[in-house]
Write an enzyme that holds these catalytic residues in place. Structure first.
Site, PDB file in Angstrom:
ATOM      1  N   ASP A  35      56.623  60.471  36.835  1.00 32.63           N
ATOM      2  CA  ASP A  35      55.529  59.729  36.206  1.00 32.63           C
ATOM      3  C   ASP A  35      55.993  59.271  34.829  1.00 32.63           C
ATOM      4  O   ASP A  35      56.752  59.982  34.156  1.00 32.63           O
ATOM      5  CB  ASP A  35      54.288  60.617  36.073  1.00 32.63           C
ATOM      6  N   ARG A  91      39.124  47.138  46.417  1.00 34.83           N
ATOM      7  CA  ARG A  91      40.434  47.755  46.169  1.00 34.83           C
ATOM      8  C   ARG A  91      41.485  46.737  45.751  1.00 34.83           C
ATOM      9  O   ARG A  91      42.513  47.091  45.193  1.00 34.83           O
ATOM     10  CB  ARG A  91      40.896  48.504  47.426  1.00 34.83           C
ATOM     11  N   ILE A 121      50.178  55.722  49.302  1.00 37.07           N
ATOM     12  CA  ILE A 121      48.744  55.914  49.115  1.00 37.07           C
ATOM     13  C   ILE A 121      48.153  54.788  48.280  1.00 37.07           C
ATOM     14  O   ILE A 121      46.986  54.441  48.416  1.00 37.07           O
ATOM     15  CB  ILE A 121      48.471  57.258  48.401  1.00 37.07           C
ATOM     16  N   ASN A 123      46.735  51.558  46.405  1.00 39.70           N
ATOM     17  CA  ASN A 123      45.967  50.418  46.898  1.00 39.70           C
ATOM     18  C   ASN A 123      46.334  49.127  46.185  1.00 39.70           C
ATOM     19  O   ASN A 123      46.799  49.163  45.049  1.00 39.70           O
ATOM     20  CB  ASN A 123      44.469  50.700  46.701  1.00 39.70           C
ATOM     21  N   ASP A 126      47.731  48.235  52.384  1.00 44.49           N
ATOM     22  CA  ASP A 126      48.532  47.429  53.309  1.00 44.49           C
ATOM     23  C   ASP A 126      49.519  46.537  52.560  1.00 44.49           C
ATOM     24  O   ASP A 126      50.673  46.385  52.970  1.00 44.49           O
ATOM     25  CB  ASP A 126      47.605  46.571  54.186  1.00 44.49           C
ATOM     26  N   ASP A 151      39.450  56.754  56.479  1.00 44.13           N
ATOM     27  CA  ASP A 151      38.242  56.082  56.960  1.00 44.13           C
ATOM     28  C   ASP A 151      37.935  56.508  58.397  1.00 44.13           C
ATOM     29  O   ASP A 151      36.778  56.676  58.779  1.00 44.13           O
ATOM     30  CB  ASP A 151      38.426  54.569  56.888  1.00 44.13           C
ATOM     31  N   ALA A 153      38.733  59.423  59.676  1.00 48.01           N
ATOM     32  CA  ALA A 153      38.206  60.788  59.594  1.00 48.01           C
ATOM     33  C   ALA A 153      36.720  60.779  59.274  1.00 48.01           C
ATOM     34  O   ALA A 153      35.941  61.576  59.813  1.00 48.01           O
ATOM     35  CB  ALA A 153      38.982  61.580  58.551  1.00 48.01           C
ATOM     36  N   HIS A 178      42.681  48.201  54.997  1.00 46.10           N
ATOM     37  CA  HIS A 178      42.075  49.348  54.314  1.00 46.10           C
ATOM     38  C   HIS A 178      41.166  48.803  53.222  1.00 46.10           C
ATOM     39  O   HIS A 178      41.512  48.741  52.049  1.00 46.10           O
ATOM     40  CB  HIS A 178      43.153  50.246  53.715  1.00 46.10           C
TER      41      HIS A 178
END
Length: 316
Positions: A35, A91, A121, A123, A126, A151, A153, A178
């Site tokens: 990071d 998003r 992960i 956004n 895609d 989504d 789940a 997504h």
């Protein structure tokens, strides 16, 4: 015995919880944290080391740079700026920030010699997953995103609550982007082999408003965000589960964001579809038998993703 090593890029709300989930579950033997906020990543590292002190397994947690990712088996990319989503439910608002960030370090990951699996992960999932795949130039499937996995789940949980059937006995998916354009292909929903449509003929539990349930699955993340201005636990455990699946070559079918090369009649983009996940990533796209209406919805989702891809030309 070979150790299992995971690198995590971005130690914000989600990245930190991914690291925690992997650590406390003993999924990996070593985690490398990367990071740009040096003080934050050092603090996260110390907290993780302390968190496993009384657990029955050992894990090594270190702070590193992109050059230290070369010998990782799996990288989880979770860079983002969640504050950009305050006041809106889109998003795509993160795209300019996230794509610019990825463009700034994808060559560094490649230069490290990384030759494993990358799970994205960040956004818009895609779009970012495709950008990472293009930059890393790894074999197809080695880069995939969490996509519509969470989504899905949420949809299954809603179906379980509505019908009283255990969620492990339900097969259902959210497909497409997504984001707000994703959808549930109801013709493919089944309960241990018996379709939703068959159940609905005779049982009122299965005669619910499908549009409302789909809306619930799409909007659940925003309900979480509205009170705490982030989402972290659910997506983190989803990513950790995918890491576990890759390490153990489980060949589990999950909805993820992966590349289409003719499947569903689409090519040249990453989109949420079921895929077989194993040691080399998204190893096989599973083509569901969609009805005509569902095919139209899927192609609409793909067209929206392609429009978003056009915006990439404006980002440096």
């Amino acid at each position: 015995m070979k150790t299992k090593k995971v690198g995590i890029i971005g130690l914000g709300h989600v990245g930190a919880h991914v690291a925690y989930s992997i650590a406390v579950q003993g999924i990996a033997d070593e985690i490398v944290l990367v990071d740009q906020n040096e003080s934050k990543v050092k603090s996260e590292c110390q907290d993780l080391i302390d968190s496993v002190a009384y657990l029955p397994h050992r894990i090594k947690v270190t702070v590193g740079g992109f050059a230290d990712l070369g010998d990782c088996d799996i990288i989880v990319n979770s860079v983002g700026n969640i504050d950009l989503l305050r006041g809106n439910n889109n998003r795509l608002m993160e795209m300019d920030f996230t794509i610019a960030a990825v463009n700034g370090y994808v060559d560094k990951i490649k230069a490290s010699g990384f030759d494993g699996v990358l799970i994205n992960i960040s956004n818009p999932c895609d779009i970012v997953t495709r950008q990472l795949a293009l930059g890393l130039k790894l074999p197809r499937g080695r880069v995939f995103g969490t996509g519509t996995g969470l989504d899905t789940a949420r949809l299954i949980s809603a179906l379980a609550e509505q019908t009283g059937i255990d969620h492990k006995s339900i097969t259902a998916y959210m497909l497409g982007e997504h984001g707000s354009d994703q959808f549930a292909p109801w013709s493919c929903v089944s309960f241990r082999g018996k379709s939703l449509d068959e159940w609905a003929k005779t049982d009122k539990r299965f005669q619910f408003d499908r549009d409302e349930m789909q809306k619930y699955a799409i909007g659940a993340g925003w309900r979480t965000f509205s009170g705490k201005f982030c989402t972290e636990y659910a997506i983190a455990t989803t990513a950790a589960r995918m890491v576990h699946i890759v390490f153990h070559d489980e060949k589990q079918i999950l909805p993820v964001s992966c590349e289409l090369c003719g499947e569903y009649g689409e090519s040249g983009l990453f989109v949420g579809v079921p895929a077989v996940i194993g040691a080399t990533g998204a190893e096989e796209v599973v083509e569901l038998s969609l009805n005509t209406q569902e095919k139209e919805k899927f192609h609409h989702c793909c067209e929206q993703i392609k429009k978003n891809m056009e915006h990439l030309k404006e980002i440096k």
